[in-house]
Motif scaffolding. Structure first.
Motif, PDB file in Angstrom:
ATOM      1  N   GLN A  61      59.156  38.603 -48.731  1.00 34.45           N
ATOM      2  CA  GLN A  61      60.224  37.590 -48.549  1.00 34.45           C
ATOM      3  C   GLN A  61      60.262  36.343 -49.388  1.00 34.45           C
ATOM      4  O   GLN A  61      61.291  35.939 -50.158  1.00 34.45           O
ATOM      5  CB  GLN A  61      60.630  37.350 -47.018  1.00 34.45           C
ATOM      6  N   SER A  62      59.298  35.560 -49.316  1.00 32.29           N
ATOM      7  CA  SER A  62      58.907  34.515 -50.064  1.00 32.29           C
ATOM      8  C   SER A  62      58.660  34.736 -51.470  1.00 32.29           C
ATOM      9  O   SER A  62      59.187  33.712 -52.219  1.00 32.29           O
ATOM     10  CB  SER A  62      57.958  33.722 -49.309  1.00 32.29           C
ATOM     11  N   VAL A  63      58.221  35.632 -52.038  1.00 31.06           N
ATOM     12  CA  VAL A  63      58.082  35.870 -53.368  1.00 31.06           C
ATOM     13  C   VAL A  63      58.442  37.481 -53.691  1.00 31.06           C
ATOM     14  O   VAL A  63      57.529  38.257 -53.908  1.00 31.06           O
ATOM     15  CB  VAL A  63      56.437  35.927 -53.738  1.00 31.06           C
ATOM     16  N   PRO A  64      59.849  37.797 -53.880  1.00 32.13           N
ATOM     17  CA  PRO A  64      60.005  39.021 -54.194  1.00 32.13           C
ATOM     18  C   PRO A  64      59.784  39.503 -55.668  1.00 32.13           C
ATOM     19  O   PRO A  64      59.404  38.475 -56.258  1.00 32.13           O
ATOM     20  CB  PRO A  64      61.357  39.219 -53.919  1.00 32.13           C
ATOM     21  N   ALA A  65      59.805  40.839 -55.740  1.00 32.73           N
ATOM     22  CA  ALA A  65      59.252  41.199 -57.207  1.00 32.73           C
ATOM     23  C   ALA A  65      59.717  40.294 -58.392  1.00 32.73           C
ATOM     24  O   ALA A  65      59.043  40.219 -59.112  1.00 32.73           O
ATOM     25  CB  ALA A  65      59.468  42.723 -57.106  1.00 32.73           C
ATOM     26  N   ALA A  66      61.275  40.228 -58.385  1.00 34.00           N
ATOM     27  CA  ALA A  66      61.757  39.601 -59.431  1.00 34.00           C
ATOM     28  C   ALA A  66      61.031  38.106 -59.648  1.00 34.00           C
ATOM     29  O   ALA A  66      60.740  37.686 -61.172  1.00 34.00           O
ATOM     30  CB  ALA A  66      63.262  39.519 -59.198  1.00 34.00           C
ATOM     31  N   ASN A  67      60.746  37.496 -58.632  1.00 30.02           N
ATOM     32  CA  ASN A  67      60.470  36.049 -58.688  1.00 30.02           C
ATOM     33  C   ASN A  67      58.894  36.107 -59.356  1.00 30.02           C
ATOM     34  O   ASN A  67      58.417  35.268 -59.846  1.00 30.02           O
ATOM     35  CB  ASN A  67      60.626  35.529 -57.496  1.00 30.02           C
ATOM     36  N   LEU A  68      58.192  37.029 -58.671  1.00 29.78           N
ATOM     37  CA  LEU A  68      56.689  37.237 -59.123  1.00 29.78           C
ATOM     38  C   LEU A  68      56.610  37.528 -60.633  1.00 29.78           C
ATOM     39  O   LEU A  68      55.847  36.770 -61.244  1.00 29.78           O
ATOM     40  CB  LEU A  68      56.099  38.397 -58.167  1.00 29.78           C
ATOM     41  N   ILE A  69      57.584  38.154 -61.048  1.00 29.64           N
ATOM     42  CA  ILE A  69      57.579  38.371 -62.549  1.00 29.64           C
ATOM     43  C   ILE A  69      57.662  37.041 -63.152  1.00 29.64           C
ATOM     44  O   ILE A  69      57.144  36.748 -64.243  1.00 29.64           O
ATOM     45  CB  ILE A  69      58.365  39.437 -62.823  1.00 29.64           C
TER      46      ILE A  69
END
Length: 367
Positions: A261-269
């Motif tokens: 929730q806090s670091v979804p895949a799109a944001n991790l990228i």
């Protein structure tokens, strides 16, 4: 006035620009829509106090915000165009609020700086009794100088004598520049997340104040160039802290289900690309998957990323977008030989005269 600058006024974002944002051919940075070459195609103009027009579905990439819009209906359905415009405006308001800055066209003058400094002080005042460093920060001579620089900017806008106004702007510019250097050095020596957050906010505030004063002195090209230098310095610092606080030397730990929730895949990228100054996108996942083994999974399960670190890293990510928009805006003003405050005042006058919550200022040269 705006037509002379090559701008046309609209109440909704042009259909082709909505499609461009959805497909990634255009990008949104702090209320400025830019093409692939970085040129401004539209400004979104609204008051600094603007609130959301409705719900915003997260703070991922802007393309995901308008993905649900039926593209084929845009050209024929006014309601669909309005819905797309509202979603894009909401995204702009939400991201610029998270960044601690604001819509680019509202970033100007004493009122803006004073409101941002007041927000910093209010946030820190609630923590003052808990943290000795914060108390020292609020009582520091540098913080007093920052307040003085903002006040000089206020007095310059009230001055009726040209020489007095110039003198106040020069004093303000000197103080802001000195403080920007001070805060930049401090950022390399701080580990506490709360103090780091406050110092970085004040650093950006000092940088923007310096650029505002220079712009109002009629030095548009110099203001544009100084903003680019400040941004380059800030980006180096922000990338370092984003990596240190969030990714460290084991970004694969963020694959853990605790961070879905806090670091979804799109944001991790986005974090990985920002920290490493790259544009590798989903290729990061293949690289990280190669590092996964039992030892990595055990280490990841034992490792904890504090929510405050994730929140601050998110703030840096969106602040980077807003500052890119501000760079483009300063370039636009330098080309048109306008000051920040003059442009903002004229736009706000037109918005109020039109009785509109917002305006879309389309660059007719790029249409």
């Amino acid at each position: 006035m705006l037509s002379e600058l090559g701008l046309s006024v609209a109440r909704s974002i042009p259909v082709e620009q909505v499609i461009g944002l959805a497909t990634g051919n255009l990008s949104l940075h702090g209320g400025v829509i830019r093409d692939a070459a970085g040129r401004i195609v539209s400004h979104l103009a609204m008051p600094a106090s603007a609130g959301l027009l409705g719900a915003v579905p997260g703070l991922g990439a802007i393309g995901s915000v308008v993905t649900g819009i039926q593209m084929q209906a845009l050209s024929a359905n006014v309601a669909v165009v309005k819905a797309a415009t509202d979603q894009i405006l909401n995204y702009s308001i939400a991201t610029t609020a998270l960044s601690g800055l604001g819509i680019v066209t509202s970033v100007t003058g004493f009122a803006y700086l004073a409101s941002r400094l007041n927000r910093i002080d209010k946030r820190l005042s609630t923590l003052e009794k808990q943290t000795k460093a914060i108390k020292q920060f609020l009582q520091s001579s540098q913080h007093a100088q920052l307040m003085t620089a903002v006040d000089h900017l206020r007095l310059s806008q009230q001055a009726t004598d040209g020489e007095t106004r110039r003198h106040l702007l020069l004093q303000s510019k000197q103080l802001f520049t000195t403080l920007a250097h001070h805060y930049k050095v401090q950022l390399g020596e701080i580990d506490d997340i709360t103090e780091l957050n406050a110092t970085e906010d004040c650093y950006v505030l000092a940088c923007l104040g310096s650029v505002m004063a220079m712009s109002d002195l009629g030095m548009g090209e110099a203001a544009r160039d100084e903003m680019l230098r400040h941004y380059a310095d800030w980006r180096v610092i922000a990338r370092k802290h984003c990596g240190k606080l969030l990714l460290k030397d084991d970004p694969a730990r963020l694959f853990d289900a605790r961070y879905v929730q806090s670091v979804p895949a799109a944001n991790l990228i986005r974090f990985l690309d920002f920290t490493n100054d790259s544009n590798r996108g989903v290729q990061w996942f293949d690289e990280l998957r190669r590092t996964l083994d039992k030892a990595t999974l055990v280490r990841s399960a034992m490792s904890v990323v504090e929510p405050a670190c994730i929140e601050y890293a998110n703030k840096l990510l969106v602040k980077n977008e807003v500052l890119q928009g501000f760079n483009a805006h300063m370039g636009f003003l330098a080309d048109k030989k306008l000051s920040l405050s003059y442009f903002a005042q004229r736009v706000e006058e037109i918005r109020e005269r039109e009785g509109a919550k917002f305006l879309v200022l389309q660059n007719t040269a790029s249409a």
